[in-house]
Design a protein around this motif. Structure first.
Motif, PDB file in Angstrom:
ATOM      1  N   VAL A   7      42.683  29.343  32.816  1.00 12.71           N
ATOM      2  CA  VAL A   7      42.546  30.767  32.519  1.00 12.71           C
ATOM      3  C   VAL A   7      42.670  31.548  33.824  1.00 12.71           C
ATOM      4  CG1 VAL A   7      40.003  30.673  32.626  1.00 12.71           C
ATOM      5  CG2 VAL A   7      41.141  32.545  31.429  1.00 12.71           C
ATOM      6  N   SER A   8      43.642  32.458  33.862  1.00  8.74           N
ATOM      7  CA  SER A   8      43.954  33.196  35.090  1.00  8.74           C
ATOM      8  C   SER A   8      44.284  34.639  34.734  1.00  8.74           C
ATOM      9  CB  SER A   8      45.141  32.544  35.816  1.00  8.74           C
ATOM     10  OG  SER A   8      44.901  31.195  36.085  1.00  8.74           O
ATOM     11  N   GLN A   9      43.388  35.275  33.999  1.00  7.81           N
ATOM     12  CA  GLN A   9      43.694  36.596  33.468  1.00  7.81           C
ATOM     13  C   GLN A   9      43.862  37.636  34.570  1.00  7.81           C
ATOM     14  OE1 GLN A   9      41.501  37.624  29.947  1.00  7.81           O
ATOM     15  NE2 GLN A   9      41.942  39.806  30.156  1.00  7.81           N
ATOM     16  N   LYS A  10      43.130  37.503  35.665  1.00 11.07           N
ATOM     17  CA  LYS A  10      43.258  38.495  36.745  1.00 11.07           C
ATOM     18  C   LYS A  10      44.649  38.438  37.373  1.00 11.07           C
ATOM     19  CE  LYS A  10      38.411  39.052  38.106  1.00 11.07           C
ATOM     20  NZ  LYS A  10      37.422  38.907  39.217  1.00 11.07           N
ATOM     21  N   ILE A  11      45.118  37.215  37.660  1.00 13.46           N
ATOM     22  CA  ILE A  11      46.472  37.077  38.224  1.00 13.46           C
ATOM     23  C   ILE A  11      47.509  37.526  37.203  1.00 13.46           C
ATOM     24  CG2 ILE A  11      48.182  35.421  39.076  1.00 13.46           C
ATOM     25  CD1 ILE A  11      45.981  33.845  40.344  1.00 13.46           C
ATOM     26  N   PHE A  12      47.290  37.199  35.926  1.00 11.62           N
ATOM     27  CA  PHE A  12      48.187  37.600  34.850  1.00 11.62           C
ATOM     28  C   PHE A  12      48.309  39.121  34.809  1.00 11.62           C
ATOM     29  CE2 PHE A  12      48.795  37.816  29.989  1.00 11.62           C
ATOM     30  CZ  PHE A  12      50.162  37.654  30.089  1.00 11.62           C
TER      31      PHE A  12
END
Length: 1388
Positions: free
Chosen positions: A1200-1205
């Protein structure tokens, strides 16, 4: 791993089965209730370390090379020989360890230090460094089966600098670069692949011609050549002999053979290490044979095996000649290395469940040889087995480097039995696989799942794990139980009397509503189900009380098609008490976390679980429950999907445990079973698709044009798929104002040089505005009478071009019915599309010219130039292109009409004898040639179209060769369903005929050369359009990747990513694409464009290797020493690294998808079911569900990498996606809107600017890049409000009305996700379906629930501000909604 190929036997004499001497303890394994206990080598299962599959460094395996290190005794004074080895599979580990220990304990002169590595372990930099350290003072290096390119490069990197210091470097079959490291005295392979000698060319030619047969002949040569070389005096011959002898020892695999191999090499090549005794020759084993764990020997004769089995073993095991027989295909190395515990366990389980077994093996790479020898009754072509299970995990003929799928398919067709392909873990330990959300290692998926599927294999069940310390295979008992039950049930289908077989037909309802019962892409489900029931009854199945028509069947299942799905009016087949449910559904407690205790609130009457459907004798038609969370916005926000609900579990428990189905037929594309949570590939017993389908054989009718999701069904729900034809295509045509506009254009062309021209153009402009063409063409305000002819021509040409685009657009005509071939007229439009494409060879060079190309050349023009000029609105070439199109239609129609019967259907294709015709009198042409002459192309010679005629005749035969019903009958009789590719029949006519077991492509073959060329064209057009609009290139483009698009186009979307960032995919020496390099900026000629790659869950499951390669390429660009003005990837990565306080490499993460085992953004579910509050809620679903990053540096996890996304999306200037075929456009399915990030990006951008949205359409010869809004307008005009499309669907009744409602809802969905739906789209749809009272009545009578959904959609569109509806329109809609509600509720 014999089946990897290039592996000969060392002889043919039958010898007693050898048990290697092993260093670990042994245990006792019972073979069956009858067999005596035998001493077996330990699997070491009790000592296996619990290693998290994807924890730590994120690699797939964290087994330690140090665990398998062998050291001589302390203070040993003997000469110590240091050996380092690397192998792909682990079964040699125990033999190597045992052999070294035996030498250390018993040899007076030498001792051995052995360091062993599994190839996959080299992904860990610490292990690679350890390998380099071990090699510094090593004497001997051994490598085998190093066929993974990126890891092969690491091996070369480590070994090559040390090669000259090694006493011996021995590489068995591997990638060419690794093979070149071979060194034994004067023997070397450094020139491998570079030979230009006549013999070298001859060998390569023979290899290409004969495939696996050539390999087998070479293996026989390998066995005999050492005997000849033995008597040649020169050193080079003796060193070559040593290499061949080494190969024989290695292939022999036993502790004894490996010990003698090590002693021989040490004696001959390691100085100061004499071996006093003569080293024994290799112990030989049969090349092909039958192996049974309690048999006294390996058998090479079927009669001898059966005599032993029937007289000695079967009576003790309570088996008779009436027992079912299972054929097993085994890898010989597991037996000869003693790593056969998993085989023993499966054979024991099969026999304990009453099955006889014939387990065969081969030392070569062609398993069709033992099949032919052992799986038929002597002297006949009648198979002696009921089902075939391969346990090698590899293609039936060939290893990882080369396969012969046609030969494999021919052998399997002859055998004509279900072909199941189970596999052992290779690259992961048992614990790593169990704890991995991804499941099976991607390399193993490519080699051992994808390749067998090309042969027609089904059911890729993992049956054995691997112990991290000993490397031994570990039987997975629950998986072995699963394989046993499933194999026996497939076998039972051919043994059971037809009249006694019970078949459960499962139909779908999505989204859950009474108006949606029987949903399936392009399929008339009730018409097809009724036809299937007819066919089953004719074949002898017990089908009682068959309704008189499809409509009657529909009424019996729904009772009242106006009732709500939650009402008892839907036919209830069974009420399951809760105590019965908890007893038959063993895993129901696992569902409590998401749904609470049973009965829950879905598929229940409050006291019982309710099974919807109806029984017709031994055929049951059941309605699969929904996911259950479609209408719950909060559940839709969850990043991972919930478990099935109790009603869903009860449905499948009922089919298996209560109704006792012999097989289930899932009817149409697609249901929910295969998309339930679980591993991506390689299901465990805790994965819900596995729990649900359990032991029932699963046959699945799947649309031929959807290979990606069909592959998911095969791998996750163990389906044997049967392809069905999509509806015949026809041209959309023109109607109403569009037709009038076309007539005006024709009038202008006839009078453009007269004084009336200006007035006609004014009329054209006025009418173009009335039909909203001003959204597509910039219309002038000035009087056309003041324009010069060139300006008028250009304006009319652009409008004409748009009209032709609408008219020629292909659209499906109604819905397909199983087993109903197309008429001649219905086949023509598809063949015209096929004729419009050049056919390319493997090098992307034209092998058959398209019909338009030949026609253009006949008048001295280049079709590509005509396409370009037409796109730019040059009237003369717009008109020429239309004439070419009309000529093509006429020519293809002439070909088809030559093959029709009196009813207009094609029964057989009448082939043209071109040679005979050409001998006739001058001027006489083929029917196609005559048609071209009549339409203005008299100079097209028959010889110029001979190739296309032949090709179209082949395609026509394929179109009419219907086998959809026949394939189903064969599957239910326990026969083999031949495989075939899925995809777009226009691009790839090999998709036809339908009735095949659909397979995808070898993922390692993508992108192809042709796809790379097409991808470049699309990207260049996209960038040029954006540059024209904004004056500069976009810095970031968001691209959506679909599995179906990638398969149908052979990887065009992947190629587009590479060209955007300026990278070039490179094939390895075996033709597999697993390497990439950056294109120098000087060659690229523009900046590298940043990308955000969002992969569908299906793409993730099928192409994780390509995701890794794209991630590597993007990070290469981010780390390139280039100025940010010419490298937007690097520019943004540096900025985002600073903002997020991470490394540039991590900030360059750009490849995203769902969490493992989850699919979609759930946006479409929210749109379809309503209840969402605002657009922010939809956007939150997208971000939470799609923000899982893939990282090639940690390939074992979706993190899960929502910030980078979000940070990556915040720089997006353009969103982009491909259309994957002419049959499916944006509003046909909800998946497109589900993956649309347009408004998500607008929300995340600092300036709040909405990105441009583009759609690429490569479904025709003239690829187009259109804006999203233009594509929606094209969809609306060609389908949603097109009378031809509407009437085609209404002809299908209930289901056709649902198709219309679905497309309206999908169009509304795009308004919510993108804001790119013009107001006139809703207004025209309202005028077509709502303002027209006759149309209202037709829709209401056919499917009141779907009509209510349409009314609701219009009201929602107006309420949310997507449509500026008039008060009269809104009043009419509100009144209609109330009337429809009353009718559905039964209120008079």
């Amino acid at each position: 791993m014999d089946s990897l190929g290039f592996i000969p036997g060392a002889g043919s004499s039958v010898i007693p089965r050898v048990r290697p001497v092993l260093s670990d303890s042994s245990f006792v394994t019972p073979l069956s209730s009858s067999s005596t206990a035998r001493s077996r080598p330990s699997t070491g299962a009790a000592n296996t370390r619990a290693v998290v599959g994807v924890g730590g460094n994120g690699l797939f395996t964290q087994s330690k090379p140090s665990d398998r290190k062998v050291m001589p005794p302390p203070e040993d004074t003997r000469k110590c020989v240091k050996i380092v080895y690397i192998v792909l599979e682990s079964q040699y580990q125990s033999s190597m360890t045992a052999a070294a220990n035996k030498i250390n304990s018993g040899n007076a002169n030498i001792s051995m230090e052995v360091s062993g590595y599994l190839l996959e372990e080299l992904r860990d930099p610490a292990n690679l460094q350890m390998l380099k350290e071990d090699l510094k003072d090593a004497n001997i290096f051994i490598g085998s089966l190093i066929f993974v390119q990126d890891l092969a490069e690491l091996v070369v990197e480590a070994v090559k600098p040390m090669r000259d210091n090694l006493d011996a470097c021995i590489i068995f079959p591997s990638m060419p670069d690794v093979m070149r490291l071979n060194k034994l005295g004067s023997f070397s392979m450094s020139q491998l692949g570079g030979s230009t000698s006549a013999i070298g060319k001859f060998m390569r030619k023979k290899k290409q011609e004969n495939g696996a047969a050539f390999e087998d002949s070479m293996l026989k040569l390998l066995r005999t050549l050492p005997k000849v070389l033995k008597y040649l005096p020169n050193d080079k011959a003796q060193d070559a002999r040593s290499f061949m002898m080494s190969f024989q020892y290695w292939l022999g695999g036993s502790t004894e053979n490996i010990e003698n191999f090590l002693l021989m090499i040490t004696d001959k090549y390691v100085s100061a290490a004499p071996i006093p005794a003569k080293v024994a020759d290799p112990v030989v084993y049969p090349d092909v044979g039958i192996w049974h764990p309690v048999a006294p020997r390996m058998f090479e004769d079927l009669e001898e095996y059966m005599q032993w089995y029937d007289s000695e073993h079967a009576p003790l095991a309570n088996l008779t000649d009436k027992s079912p027989t299972v054929g097993l295909v085994l890898a010989r190395t597991h037996m000869i290395t003693g790593d056969d515990c998993h085989y023993v366990s499966l054979i024991s389980e099969l026999e304990a469940n009453g099955a006889r077994v014939i387990p065969v093996f081969s030392s070569g790479l062609d398993y069709s040889l033992p099949m032919e020898k052992f799986f038929f009754h002597k002297g006949t072509e009648n198979a002696n087995i009921d089902v075939l299970v391969s346990l090698t995990g590899f293609a039936l003929v060939g290893g990882p480097a080369r396969q012969d799928h046609p030969k494999a398919i021919a052998a399997l067709k002859k055998l004509d039995r279900p072909y199941l392909c189970s596999l052992p873990l290779v690259f992961q330990t048992t614990e790593e696989w169990k704890e991995s959300d991804l499941g099976l290692h991607p390399v193993q998926v490519a080699l051992q799942v994808s390749l067998p599927e090309l042969d027609g294999a089904i059911e890729p069940v993992i049956f054995a794990g691997r112990d991290g310390q000993t490397g031994r295979s570990i039987p997975l008992q629950d998986r072995i139980n699963n394989i046993t039950r499933r194999a026996l049930k497939w076998g039972e289908l051919r043994r059971k009397k037809t009249a006694e077989k019970k078949i459960a037909i499962t139909i779908f309802s999505f989204p859950p509503d009474k108006g949606n019962i029987g949903t399936a892409a392009y399929l008339d489900v009730f018409g097809s189900t009724w036809k299937v029931m007819q066919g089953l009854r004719q074949e002898g199945y017990t089908v009682d009380d068959l309704p008189s028509s499809p409509e009657a069947l529909l009424e019996e299942l729904l009772h009242d098609k106006e009732a709500r799905i939650s009402s008892p009016e839907l036919n209830i087949a069974y009420r399951m008490p809760i105590d019965e449910y908890t007893s038959v559904c063993e895993y129901q407690e696992d569902l409590h976390e998401n749904w609470g205790p049973p009965p829950g609130h879905l598929n229940t009457d409050g006291q019982n679980m309710v099974i919807y459907g109806k029984q017709y004798g031994n055929v049951f038609i059941g309605i699969q429950p929904s996911f259950g969370y479609e209408g719950d916005p909060m559940r839709l926000l969850f990043a991972k999907s919930a478990s099935p609900h109790h009603g869903f579990a009860a449905f499948y428990a009922y089919l298996e445990k209560i109704w006792k189905a012999d097989a289930v037929l899932h009817f149409g594309t697609h249901g929910s079973l295969e998309f339930m949570p679980g591993k991506q590939v390689g299901m465990s017993g805790s994965c819900y698709p596995d729990k649900l389908i359990n032991s029932i054989p699963n046959v699945y009718y799947y649309a031929a044009n959807n290979p990606s999701e069909a592959t998911i069904a095969k791998r996750r729900s163990y389906a044997g798929t049967i392809s069905y034809l999509t509806p015949p295509a026809e041209n959309a045509g023109l109607y109403k104002g569009l037709k009038e506009l076309s007539e005006l254009v024709a009038s202008y062309q006839g009078q453009k040089e007269t004084g009336r021209a200006g007035g006609i153009v004014n009329s054209i402009v006025e009418l173009a505005r009335q039909v909203n063409m001003d959204k597509d063409v910039q219309l002038p305000e000035e009087d056309a009478k003041t324009m010069d002819m060139e300006t008028r021509d250009l304006l009319v040409g652009k409008i004409y071009k748009k009209l032709i685009e609408i008219e020629s657009r292909l659209l499906p005509s109604g819905l397909h019915t199983i087993g109903k071939p197309p008429t001649a007229q219905e086949a023509t439009a598809t063949l015209v599309s096929i004729a419009s494409l050049d056919r390319l060879d493997a090098k992307a060079e034209i092998s058959v010219k398209s019909l338009p190309r030949v026609m253009a050349e006949s008048i001295g023009r280049d079709i590509d130039e005509v396409y370009k000029n037409s796109d730019n609105g040059f009237l003369a070439d717009v008109d020429l292109l239309q004439k070419i199109t009309e000529g093509s239609r006429a020519a293809v129609t002439a070909l088809v009409q030559n093959s029709v019967n009196g009813e207009g259907r094609i029964e057989a294709v009448a082939a043209f004898n071109l040679g005979a015709l050409l001998e006739k009198v001058m001027g006489v042409k083929t029917p196609m040639g005559e048609a071209l002459k009549a339409t203005g192309f008299p100079d097209v010679e028959d010889k110029d179209i001979a190739g296309m005629i032949e090709y179209l005749e082949f395609c026509l035969r394929q179109v009419v060769a219907d086998n959809e019903m026949g394939a189903l009958i064969n599957a239910l009789e326990g026969r083999f369903i031949p495989p075939g590719p899925g995809g777009d029949p226009v691009r790839n006519p090999d998709v036809l005929p339908t009735g095949k077991n659909i397979h995808a492509l070898d993922p390692q073959s993508l992108p192809t050369i042709a796809a790379i060329d097409s991808g470049k064209v699309v990207v260049d057009r996209l960038l040029e359009q954006q540059k024209q609009q904004d004056g500069c290139l976009p810095e970031t483009i968001s691209v959506m990747m679909w599995g179906s698009d990638c398969l149908k186009t052979s990887g065009e979307s992947i190629a587009e990513i590479y060209w955007l960032i300026g990278a070039r995919p490179l094939p390895d020496p075996l033709g597999r694409v697993n390497k990439v390099e950056l294109i120098p900026l000087e060659e690229l000629g523009r900046p590298r464009v940043d990308v955000v790659v969002n992969c569908s869950g299906v793409f993730r499951d099928l192409f994780i290797n390509q995701m890794a390669l794209m991630d590597k390429a993007i990070k290469m660009a981010a780390e390139a020493d280039e100025d940010g003005s010419m490298n937007f990837v690097r520019k943004h990565a540096i900025e985002q690294a600073e903002e997020l306080e991470v490394s540039v490499r991590e900030a360059a993460t750009r490849v995203f998808s769902n969490a493992s085992g989850s699919y979609s953004a759930n946006v479409s579910l929210a749109i379809e079911n309503g209840g969402w509050e605002d657009e922010n809620q939809l956007q939150d679903m997208y971000l939470s569900r799609k923000g899982f990053a893939f990282n090639a540096d940690r390939p074992g996890e979706m993190k899960v990498s929502q910030k980078i996304f979000e940070k990556s999306l915040s720089t997006v200037d353009v969103t982009f996606q491909n259309l994957d075929s002419g049959e499916i456009s944006l509003t046909d399915v909800s998946h497109y809107l589900d993956s649309d990030p347009t408004k998500v990006v607008q929300r995340l951008r600092k300036d709040g600017k909405k990105p441009k949205a583009f759609i690429a359409d490569t479904t025709t010869a003239n690829a187009q890049v259109r804006s999203l809004s233009a594509t929606i307008r094209l969809d609306t005009r060609t389908k949603l409000v097109n009378p031809k499309w509407i009437e085609g669907n209404l002809a299908s009744g209930y289901e056709g009305a649902r198709e219309i409602a679905k497309r309206l809802r999908n169009t509304y969905g795009f308004a919510a996700t993108s804001g790119e739906v013009d107001n006139f789209v809703f207004q025209d749809a309202n005028d077509t379906f709502i303002a027209d009272e006759e149309m209202q009545k037709r829709l209401l009578d056919l499917n009141p629930n779907s009509f209510r959904d349409m009314v609701t959609t219009f009201l929602e569109a107006a309420g949310r501000g997507y449509w500026e509806a008039s008060d009269d329109d809104l009043d009419r809609l509100r009144e209609l909604y109330s009337d429809v509600e009353d009718r559905i509720e039964g209120v008079e």
